[in-house]
Design an enzyme around this catalytic site. Structure first.
Site, PDB file in Angstrom:
ATOM      1  CE  LYS A 187     -25.908 -12.805   3.468  1.00  0.00           C
ATOM      2  NZ  LYS A 187     -26.910 -12.844   4.505  1.00  0.00           N
ATOM      3  CD  GLU A 262     -19.453 -11.389  18.996  1.00  0.00           C
ATOM      4  OE1 GLU A 262     -19.565 -12.557  19.450  1.00  0.00           O
ATOM      5  OE2 GLU A 262     -20.389 -10.593  18.890  1.00  0.00           O
ATOM      6  CB  CYS A 296     -22.785 -12.874  20.967  1.00  0.00           C
ATOM      7  SG  CYS A 296     -22.685 -11.092  21.006  1.00  0.00           S
ATOM      8  CD  GLU A 395     -23.887 -18.699  21.305  1.00  0.00           C
ATOM      9  OE1 GLU A 395     -23.574 -19.086  20.171  1.00  0.00           O
ATOM     10  OE2 GLU A 395     -23.690 -17.527  21.705  1.00  0.00           O
TER      11      GLU A 395
HETATM   12  P1  NAP Z   1     -24.805 -17.903  10.928  1.00  0.00           P
HETATM   13  O1  NAP Z   1     -25.282 -18.900   9.957  1.00  0.00           O
HETATM   14  O2  NAP Z   1     -23.412 -17.982  11.399  1.00  0.00           O
HETATM   15  O3  NAP Z   1     -25.109 -16.471  10.290  1.00  0.00           O
HETATM   16  C1  NAP Z   1     -24.329 -15.306  10.475  1.00  0.00           C
HETATM   17  C2  NAP Z   1     -24.151 -14.577   9.158  1.00  0.00           C
HETATM   18  O4  NAP Z   1     -23.362 -15.384   8.261  1.00  0.00           O
HETATM   19  C3  NAP Z   1     -25.462 -14.309   8.415  1.00  0.00           C
HETATM   20  O5  NAP Z   1     -25.377 -13.090   7.719  1.00  0.00           O
HETATM   21  C4  NAP Z   1     -25.505 -15.472   7.442  1.00  0.00           C
HETATM   22  O6  NAP Z   1     -26.340 -15.228   6.351  1.00  0.00           O
HETATM   23  C5  NAP Z   1     -24.058 -15.565   7.033  1.00  0.00           C
HETATM   24  N1  NAP Z   1     -23.671 -16.838   6.447  1.00  0.00           N
HETATM   25  C6  NAP Z   1     -24.277 -18.054   6.569  1.00  0.00           C
HETATM   26  N2  NAP Z   1     -23.605 -18.988   5.851  1.00  0.00           N
HETATM   27  C7  NAP Z   1     -22.553 -18.364   5.280  1.00  0.00           C
HETATM   28  C8  NAP Z   1     -21.496 -18.785   4.445  1.00  0.00           C
HETATM   29  N3  NAP Z   1     -21.379 -20.058   4.034  1.00  0.00           N
HETATM   30  N4  NAP Z   1     -20.560 -17.884   4.062  1.00  0.00           N
HETATM   31  C9  NAP Z   1     -20.658 -16.599   4.469  1.00  0.00           C
HETATM   32  N5  NAP Z   1     -21.649 -16.125   5.243  1.00  0.00           N
HETATM   33  C10 NAP Z   1     -22.594 -16.993   5.656  1.00  0.00           C
HETATM   34  O7  NAP Z   1     -25.714 -17.906  12.181  1.00  0.00           O
HETATM   35  P2  NAP Z   1     -27.229 -18.393  12.237  1.00  0.00           P
HETATM   36  O8  NAP Z   1     -27.496 -19.597  11.401  1.00  0.00           O
HETATM   37  O9  NAP Z   1     -28.026 -17.204  11.945  1.00  0.00           O
HETATM   38  O10 NAP Z   1     -27.311 -18.816  13.741  1.00  0.00           O
HETATM   39  C11 NAP Z   1     -26.830 -20.108  14.161  1.00  0.00           C
HETATM   40  C12 NAP Z   1     -26.273 -20.038  15.527  1.00  0.00           C
HETATM   41  O11 NAP Z   1     -25.159 -19.133  15.543  1.00  0.00           O
HETATM   42  C13 NAP Z   1     -27.193 -19.478  16.571  1.00  0.00           C
HETATM   43  O12 NAP Z   1     -28.081 -20.407  17.048  1.00  0.00           O
HETATM   44  C14 NAP Z   1     -26.203 -18.984  17.593  1.00  0.00           C
HETATM   45  O13 NAP Z   1     -25.776 -20.015  18.401  1.00  0.00           O
HETATM   46  C15 NAP Z   1     -25.077 -18.474  16.758  1.00  0.00           C
HETATM   47  N6  NAP Z   1     -25.146 -17.025  16.527  1.00  0.00           N
HETATM   48  C16 NAP Z   1     -24.292 -16.223  17.178  1.00  0.00           C
HETATM   49  C17 NAP Z   1     -24.360 -14.851  16.999  1.00  0.00           C
HETATM   50  C18 NAP Z   1     -23.444 -13.926  17.712  1.00  0.00           C
HETATM   51  O14 NAP Z   1     -23.756 -12.751  17.855  1.00  0.00           O
HETATM   52  N7  NAP Z   1     -22.291 -14.349  18.125  1.00  0.00           N
HETATM   53  C19 NAP Z   1     -25.307 -14.301  16.152  1.00  0.00           C
HETATM   54  C20 NAP Z   1     -26.158 -15.148  15.465  1.00  0.00           C
HETATM   55  C21 NAP Z   1     -26.061 -16.511  15.664  1.00  0.00           C
HETATM   56  P3  NAP Z   1     -27.837 -15.823   6.341  1.00  0.00           P
HETATM   57  O15 NAP Z   1     -28.406 -15.605   7.685  1.00  0.00           O
HETATM   58  O16 NAP Z   1     -28.477 -15.044   5.279  1.00  0.00           O
HETATM   59  O17 NAP Z   1     -27.714 -17.278   6.035  1.00  0.00           O
END
Ligand code: NAP
Ligand code: MG
Length: 493
Positions: A187, A262, A296, A395
């Site tokens: 996903k 991660e 990240c 972060e």
């Molecule tokens: P996120 O919400 O954690 O998204 C990561 C993945 O999880 C996406 O595929 C997302 O899908 C999915 N997801 C969201 N809600 C979920 C749920 N309830 N159950 C299962 N999967 C779910 O991250 P984000 O909102 O894109 O970013 C928020 C913050 O996270 C960023 O500002 C950053 O600080 C951090 N981040 C870290 C990394 C890393 O590489 N460590 C990468 C991205 C973000 P959808 O996107 O379709 O909602």
């Protein structure tokens, strides 16, 4: 795009990407879609399927069939490896198309997108070559016994990936799982996911059997949550925010399965007074600017020894001022951020830091010609940042760099380890003994000495401690995450 993943909808100009489930391209079960927006201009350029719980269920069932009785289950390790190598070749053969797609979807400069596609191919080359090289063991045991240990696939693995590096994450997450013979359901993130869908199409073209590799796109709370909690999944791999990581780990616990998480970081670059400034400055700046800081392993804190503070910081400031921000096609130092939301979040950090009175040392420029409607944020350099300020601890996931002074080696180690995260660290010193002492004291998963790889290297095990998560990806280590041992004891008398 030619094949069934991306058909033109009559009367619309956008392309619609479908889900790959059991070898068939399908719209969402309720036919709903989500617009895909290019961060460079804020305009929709395609639609993806808004995958439902029913779609996830169908994908998990298809993967289960592939794993237990389908053609995938009958392939030998070397045959799996060949398929993966072919996928790596197909990615390289379509390198420019995939780079354009990734750049437009994520807003990243073309040079970054091209590097990402090369890395995605490398994952399939590396793990394709490794597929038949993970062997079991025999164990000396009691008289009259023979013990053998098999290393087996976990089964059906679920992969939830973020929007920052969708193409690389497709390779990083799926390739080791497939190499071990798991059947996978991915996903990707709703904000950027078309390259993984296109790569899944290439996997189908090179001959991956139906159900071995399934992709369901859509919204995190819908398709993501359905995948994380599905009782038919044997293992979960998640990359993203700590908040969602907690939800995924809870879902894994309900089903008594394992997961790798991660979850990002606040990675320090420690610059000692004997550092090679010429080598350090460009790397330190690039480590926060790469992918707009949405990495990240971004080097988001620079810890500088007080004795060289003014001199080193002046060099960073000079370089920072030259940075230019523009659209993916303009291919400058920095692209836009992924979304309006992310732009707002990063501006929130910048505004709070300014309100807290933290000095702005440099602010870069958004280039003339960057399309209006794009999610642009000019990189900002702050310093000295107080150690307990949010900017020194949290972060940001944007192009915001914090400079923090330190006294001596002991102080540097304490400061480097002082956040809730622990993903990567960089150490800049010519003193060999200090390189080793400090590297051993870092509480994180990777340390770079006199360089910084921003997570780099397919061959290098990667992952975090503390709030950065657990489990290891990349390298041969990832093959162990996606497999387990089975001990067989023969009594032969
Ligand atoms: P996120 O919400 O954690 O998204 C990561 C993945 O999880 C996406 O595929 C997302 O899908 C999915 N997801 C969201 N809600 C979920 C749920 N309830 N159950 C299962 N999967 C779910 O991250 P984000 O909102 O894109 O970013 C928020 C913050 O996270 C960023 O500002 C950053 O600080 C951090 N981040 C870290 C990394 C890393 O590489 N460590 C990468 C991205 C973000 P959808 O996107 O379709 O909602
Ligand atoms: Mg997008």
């Amino acid at each position: 795009m030619t094949a069934s993943t991306a058909r033109k909808i009559v009367g619309e100009t956008a392309t619609t990407y479908q889900n790959l489930i059991g070898g068939k391209w399908q719209p969402a079960s309720d036919a709903r879609t989500v617009d895909m927006v290019s961060p460079s201009d804020g305009q929709a350029f395609a639609k993806i399927a808004r995958g439902t719980k029913a779609d996830v269920d169908a994908a998990v069932k298809a993967a289960r069939h592939a794993f237990e009785e389908g053609a995938w289950s009958k392939l030998t390790a070397v045959e799996r490896g060949r398929l993966m190598t072919r996928l790596g070749e197909a990615i390289l053969a379509n390198h420019e198309e995939l780079s354009q797609l990734e750049a437009r979807d994520c807003g990243k400069p073309m040079k970054q997108a091209r590097a990402d596609i090369t890395a995605a191919a490398r994952y399939f080359e590396f793990y394709g070559g490794a597929a038949d090289k993970v062997h079991g063991d025999t164990v000396p045991f009691l008289d009259g016994y023979m013990v053998t240990i098999l290393r087996e696939a976990k089964g059906v693995t679920g992969h939830i990936i973020p929007w920052n590096y969708p193409a690389q994450m497709f390779g990083r997450s799926l390739a080791p799982a497939l190499a071990m013979g798991n059947a996978v359901v991915m996903k990707p993130a709703e904000d950027a996911c078309v390259t993984p869908v296109r790569m899944a199409q290439l996997a189908q073209e090179v001959g991956f059997p139906p159900g071995a590799l399934n992709v369901v796109t859509g919204i995190g709370e819908e398709a993501g949550a359905a995948l994380a909690s599905h009782p038919g999944i044997d293992f979960l791999s998640f990359t993203g925010s700590p908040e969602v990581g907690t939800l995924v780990q809870k879902a894994a616990a309900e089903n008594h399965i394992g997961c790798t998480l991660e979850l990002g970081g606040k990675s320090p670059q420690i610059v000692f007074e004997d550092a090679d400034f010429d080598a350090a400055v460009p790397v330190v700046v690039n480590a926060i600017v790469q992918n707009g800081g949405q990495t990240c392993s971004a080097g988001s804190r620079v810890l500088v020894q007080k004795s060289i503070y003014e001199k080193f910081v002046a060099l960073v400031v000079a370089r920072f001022k030259l940075l230019r921000v523009g659209s993916h096609a303009m291919d400058l130092d920095c692209g836009p951020l992924i979304s309006e939301n992310q732009k707002r979040r990063v501006h929130g950090f910048i505004d709070r830091a300014k309100k807290d009175g933290i000095p702005v040392l440099a602010e870069a420029q958004i280039a003339d010609g960057a399309p209006s409607g794009g999610f642009y944020v000019a990189p900002v350099l702050f310093g000295p940042v107080p150690r307990n300020n949010s900017l020194a601890c949290d972060e940001v996931f944007g192009p915001v760099l914090s400079i923090i002074p330190f006294e001596d080696e002991a102080d540097a180690v304490k400061l480097a380890n002082s956040t809730e995260f622990g993903l990567v660290a960089g150490i800049w010193t010519r003193d060999g003994a200090r390189q080793m002492r400090v590297a051993k004291k870092m509480r994180c998963g990777q340390v770079f000495v006199n360089g910084y790889g921003a997570g780099g290297g397919i061959e290098l095990p990667f992952g975090g401690v503390k709030k950065s998560g657990h489990g290891r990806e990349k390298g041969l280590e990832a093959l162990h995450e996606f497999s387990h041992t089975k001990t067989i004891v023969f009594k032969h008398g």
